[in-house]
Design a protein around this motif. Sequence first.
Motif, PDB file in Angstrom:
ATOM      1  N   ASN A   1     -14.349 -49.218 -10.555  1.00 22.51           N
ATOM      2  CA  ASN A   1     -14.068 -48.264  -9.478  1.00 22.51           C
ATOM      3  C   ASN A   1     -12.830 -47.452  -9.859  1.00 22.51           C
ATOM      4  O   ASN A   1     -11.849 -48.009 -10.353  1.00 22.51           O
ATOM      5  N   VAL A   2     -12.884 -46.135  -9.613  1.00 23.66           N
ATOM      6  CA  VAL A   2     -11.774 -45.247  -9.977  1.00 23.66           C
ATOM      7  C   VAL A   2     -11.003 -44.868  -8.705  1.00 23.66           C
ATOM      8  O   VAL A   2     -11.610 -44.506  -7.695  1.00 23.66           O
ATOM      9  N   PHE A   3      -9.677 -44.961  -8.770  1.00 22.87           N
ATOM     10  CA  PHE A   3      -8.822 -44.624  -7.612  1.00 22.87           C
ATOM     11  C   PHE A   3      -7.806 -43.566  -8.026  1.00 22.87           C
ATOM     12  O   PHE A   3      -7.020 -43.789  -8.947  1.00 22.87           O
ATOM     13  N   VAL A   4      -7.822 -42.441  -7.330  1.00 27.54           N
ATOM     14  CA  VAL A   4      -6.863 -41.357  -7.577  1.00 27.54           C
ATOM     15  C   VAL A   4      -5.927 -41.316  -6.375  1.00 27.54           C
ATOM     16  O   VAL A   4      -6.388 -41.189  -5.238  1.00 27.54           O
ATOM     17  N   THR A   5      -4.627 -41.448  -6.629  1.00 27.94           N
ATOM     18  CA  THR A   5      -3.684 -41.537  -5.510  1.00 27.94           C
ATOM     19  C   THR A   5      -2.762 -40.324  -5.443  1.00 27.94           C
ATOM     20  O   THR A   5      -2.073 -39.999  -6.411  1.00 27.94           O
ATOM     21  N   ARG A   6      -2.785 -39.655  -4.288  1.00 28.84           N
ATOM     22  CA  ARG A   6      -1.781 -38.627  -3.984  1.00 28.84           C
ATOM     23  C   ARG A   6      -0.753 -39.304  -3.086  1.00 28.84           C
ATOM     24  O   ARG A   6      -1.037 -39.644  -1.939  1.00 28.84           O
ATOM     25  N   GLN A   7       0.422 -39.520  -3.639  1.00 29.15           N
ATOM     26  CA  GLN A   7       1.391 -40.374  -2.979  1.00 29.15           C
ATOM     27  C   GLN A   7       1.956 -39.763  -1.698  1.00 29.15           C
ATOM     28  O   GLN A   7       2.210 -38.557  -1.624  1.00 29.15           O
TER      29      GLN A   7
ATOM     30  N   ILE B   1     -10.382 -42.220   0.857  1.00 32.84           N
ATOM     31  CA  ILE B   1     -11.566 -41.369   1.018  1.00 32.84           C
ATOM     32  C   ILE B   1     -12.372 -41.505  -0.266  1.00 32.84           C
ATOM     33  O   ILE B   1     -11.803 -41.521  -1.355  1.00 32.84           O
ATOM     34  N   GLY B   2     -13.676 -41.664  -0.155  1.00 35.95           N
ATOM     35  CA  GLY B   2     -14.415 -41.843  -1.398  1.00 35.95           C
ATOM     36  C   GLY B   2     -15.899 -41.954  -1.209  1.00 35.95           C
ATOM     37  O   GLY B   2     -16.388 -42.066  -0.081  1.00 35.95           O
ATOM     38  N   SER B   3     -16.599 -41.903  -2.344  1.00 33.35           N
ATOM     39  CA  SER B   3     -18.048 -42.053  -2.366  1.00 33.35           C
ATOM     40  C   SER B   3     -18.420 -42.388  -3.821  1.00 33.35           C
ATOM     41  O   SER B   3     -17.639 -43.048  -4.486  1.00 33.35           O
ATOM     42  N   HIS B   4     -19.539 -41.916  -4.320  1.00 30.74           N
ATOM     43  CA  HIS B   4     -19.969 -42.350  -5.663  1.00 30.74           C
ATOM     44  C   HIS B   4     -20.521 -41.186  -6.478  1.00 30.74           C
ATOM     45  O   HIS B   4     -21.103 -40.260  -5.941  1.00 30.74           O
TER      46      HIS B   4
ATOM     47  N   GLY C   1     -23.595 -38.760  -2.757  1.00 32.46           N
ATOM     48  CA  GLY C   1     -22.425 -39.413  -3.339  1.00 32.46           C
ATOM     49  C   GLY C   1     -21.458 -38.424  -3.962  1.00 32.46           C
ATOM     50  O   GLY C   1     -20.287 -38.363  -3.586  1.00 32.46           O
ATOM     51  N   THR C   2     -21.956 -37.619  -4.894  1.00 28.03           N
ATOM     52  CA  THR C   2     -21.100 -36.653  -5.589  1.00 28.03           C
ATOM     53  C   THR C   2     -20.415 -35.711  -4.604  1.00 28.03           C
ATOM     54  O   THR C   2     -19.248 -35.362  -4.772  1.00 28.03           O
ATOM     55  N   TYR C   3     -21.150 -35.299  -3.563  1.00 27.76           N
ATOM     56  CA  TYR C   3     -20.530 -34.416  -2.571  1.00 27.76           C
ATOM     57  C   TYR C   3     -19.287 -35.086  -1.967  1.00 27.76           C
ATOM     58  O   TYR C   3     -18.232 -34.439  -1.820  1.00 27.76           O
ATOM     59  N   GLY C   4     -19.397 -36.362  -1.641  1.00 28.64           N
ATOM     60  CA  GLY C   4     -18.272 -37.066  -1.008  1.00 28.64           C
ATOM     61  C   GLY C   4     -17.056 -37.165  -1.918  1.00 28.64           C
ATOM     62  O   GLY C   4     -15.919 -37.022  -1.464  1.00 28.64           O
ATOM     63  N   VAL C   5     -17.296 -37.410  -3.218  1.00 28.12           N
ATOM     64  CA  VAL C   5     -16.179 -37.513  -4.161  1.00 28.12           C
ATOM     65  C   VAL C   5     -15.513 -36.146  -4.325  1.00 28.12           C
ATOM     66  O   VAL C   5     -14.285 -36.021  -4.292  1.00 28.12           O
ATOM     67  N   HIS C   6     -16.332 -35.110  -4.472  1.00 28.23           N
ATOM     68  CA  HIS C   6     -15.739 -33.789  -4.725  1.00 28.23           C
ATOM     69  C   HIS C   6     -15.182 -33.128  -3.465  1.00 28.23           C
ATOM     70  O   HIS C   6     -14.236 -32.336  -3.549  1.00 28.23           O
ATOM     71  N   ALA C   7     -15.712 -33.473  -2.309  1.00 25.68           N
ATOM     72  CA  ALA C   7     -15.066 -33.038  -1.061  1.00 25.68           C
ATOM     73  C   ALA C   7     -13.696 -33.707  -0.967  1.00 25.68           C
ATOM     74  O   ALA C   7     -12.705 -33.083  -0.572  1.00 25.68           O
TER      75      ALA C   7
ATOM     76  N   VAL D   1      -5.879 -41.939  -1.049  1.00 29.16           N
ATOM     77  CA  VAL D   1      -6.529 -42.458  -2.257  1.00 29.16           C
ATOM     78  C   VAL D   1      -7.978 -42.006  -2.279  1.00 29.16           C
ATOM     79  O   VAL D   1      -8.735 -42.257  -1.336  1.00 29.16           O
ATOM     80  N   LEU D   2      -8.349 -41.332  -3.362  1.00 27.33           N
ATOM     81  CA  LEU D   2      -9.739 -40.904  -3.542  1.00 27.33           C
ATOM     82  C   LEU D   2     -10.439 -41.914  -4.447  1.00 27.33           C
ATOM     83  O   LEU D   2      -9.952 -42.208  -5.546  1.00 27.33           O
ATOM     84  N   ALA D   3     -11.574 -42.460  -3.990  1.00 26.22           N
ATOM     85  CA  ALA D   3     -12.279 -43.484  -4.784  1.00 26.22           C
ATOM     86  C   ALA D   3     -13.644 -43.000  -5.241  1.00 26.22           C
ATOM     87  O   ALA D   3     -14.356 -42.302  -4.513  1.00 26.22           O
ATOM     88  N   ASP D   4     -13.994 -43.368  -6.480  1.00 27.68           N
ATOM     89  CA  ASP D   4     -15.375 -43.246  -6.966  1.00 27.68           C
ATOM     90  C   ASP D   4     -15.871 -44.676  -7.189  1.00 27.68           C
ATOM     91  O   ASP D   4     -15.381 -45.384  -8.054  1.00 27.68           O
ATOM     92  N   TRP D   5     -16.852 -45.105  -6.375  1.00 25.77           N
ATOM     93  CA  TRP D   5     -17.344 -46.489  -6.438  1.00 25.77           C
ATOM     94  C   TRP D   5     -18.419 -46.632  -7.505  1.00 25.77           C
ATOM     95  O   TRP D   5     -19.320 -45.791  -7.610  1.00 25.77           O
ATOM     96  N   THR D   6     -18.333 -47.706  -8.252  1.00 24.57           N
ATOM     97  CA  THR D   6     -19.289 -47.990  -9.338  1.00 24.57           C
ATOM     98  C   THR D   6     -20.651 -48.439  -8.803  1.00 24.57           C
ATOM     99  O   THR D   6     -20.712 -49.260  -7.881  1.00 24.57           O
ATOM    100  N   ASN D   7     -21.716 -47.918  -9.427  1.00 22.71           N
ATOM    101  CA  ASN D   7     -23.080 -48.430  -9.201  1.00 22.71           C
ATOM    102  C   ASN D   7     -23.460 -48.500  -7.720  1.00 22.71           C
ATOM    103  O   ASN D   7     -23.916 -49.526  -7.233  1.00 22.71           O
ATOM    104  N   GLU D   8     -23.291 -47.396  -7.014  1.00 20.02           N
ATOM    105  CA  GLU D   8     -23.698 -47.391  -5.598  1.00 20.02           C
ATOM    106  C   GLU D   8     -25.209 -47.441  -5.486  1.00 20.02           C
ATOM    107  O   GLU D   8     -25.765 -48.104  -4.625  1.00 20.02           O
ATOM    108  N   GLU D   9     -25.892 -46.698  -6.371  1.00 15.27           N
ATOM    109  CA  GLU D   9     -27.342 -46.530  -6.200  1.00 15.27           C
ATOM    110  C   GLU D   9     -28.131 -47.803  -6.478  1.00 15.27           C
ATOM    111  O   GLU D   9     -29.189 -48.012  -5.892  1.00 15.27           O
ATOM    112  N   GLY D  10     -27.641 -48.621  -7.403  1.00 16.80           N
ATOM    113  CA  GLY D  10     -28.382 -49.853  -7.700  1.00 16.80           C
ATOM    114  C   GLY D  10     -29.632 -49.625  -8.518  1.00 16.80           C
ATOM    115  O   GLY D  10     -30.435 -50.532  -8.676  1.00 16.80           O
TER     116      GLY D  10
END
Length: 419
Positions: free
Chosen positions: A69-75, A86-89, A101-107, A127-136
């Motif tokens: 999982n990727v976390f981008v933090t704006r302090q 805030i995040g999606s996949h 998923g992509t819409y949520g990450v880029h929004a 914190v913006l998150a991109d979650w791994t393997n959402e689709e399965g």
Amino acid sequence: MTEKTCESALAVDSERLWNSLREVSAFGATPGGGLDRLALGDHDRAARDHLVAAARERGWAVAVDPVGNVFVTRQGTEPDLPPVLIGSHLDSQPLGGRYDGTYGVHAGLEVLRALDDAGVATRRSLVLADWTNEEGSRFSPSMLGSAVYSGAHDLDAALARTDTSGATLGGELARIGYAGAWGGVPRRLHRALEVHIEQGPVLEAEGVDIGVVTGVYGIRWYDVSVRGEGGHSGTTPMALRRDALVAAGAVVRAVSELADRLSPELRATTGEIVVSPNSRNSIPGSVRLALDVRHPEDAVLDRAERALEELTADVARATGTEVTIEPVLSQPPTVFDPRAVAGVRAVAERLGLSNRDLVSGAGHDSVHLARVTPTAMIFIPCVGGISHHESEDIRHQWAVDGANALLHAALDAAQESED
Ligand SMILES: [Zn+2]
């Protein structure tokens, strides 16, 4: 202007949001206009690298946890307070659409950029998150990254999951450079927010801008086995048959009629059928069916389960076959935190966006987040309600409205001092 009115006027950059969605659509683009960006494949790596590069450009910290999982933090100004996530996949189905998923990450990325550009300091970090393997679709189960993060799934078991070629999730993380560690990963959250396309037809049909998601349907899966008697298709008189497929057909029909009997909100589907011996000139001796039943309330799911037991027994009696039903999965309904949901509704009102409450029939990472922090979701319409398909599409204005709702909901939560 006071600080408050200044913040109310804050908005995302609609062109930059649209361009960033177009850019990321190139990674795994299919000829049909969709995406083939399976989790932890080369296209997923490219989409992740693109996100990380965007974060580095702004000087935001990037952390990757052990499940990728990727976390981008704006302090924030008080970085010791639990942050707002805030995040999606970024992964997709094998022939999926550009926005699930992509819409949520880029929004989310646009939210951070808009705050930066306006010089808005938030009390809590965002914190913006991109979650791994959402689709399965590559590694089972779905929503694996958020499940490990929230403690609902064991890390080592997740890393050992294999795809159809035998590659492990852990091996693929290492290969693409996203095998991380817990250092720098926020473990206590103040709030989690996810914006996502509806993946259904309601918002577009009703001309509503924003879906305020109050929860997620509970899901139950069943395997049904029908045992009859096989035989020669030419020599066995019709009256003497115990055809397992004819019995299975009656089960399929009865399942499709369950909603009429129990609740219009019920979703009951026979999605798989395996016929044996599956030969044109043999009477089917046995059939296996895979059922998926969903509803927002456990009590209705219980009633559906009893109805399934009765209807399979009825079919067995009427057809002279043996029909058994076995539960294989039970995921309870999720009810999102009422305060977090009310926050989204209030933001939609404040921004003049029409809105209605919705319960999601699809699972999302937010189901796992809801176990560890007050969570809410924002839906935007998608064209024709189509998703998990290359033709999945959204309008530019819908994308902007959802991102602005996310911006203000996240900002409100990030300025709260109390837990
Ligand atoms: Zn999704």
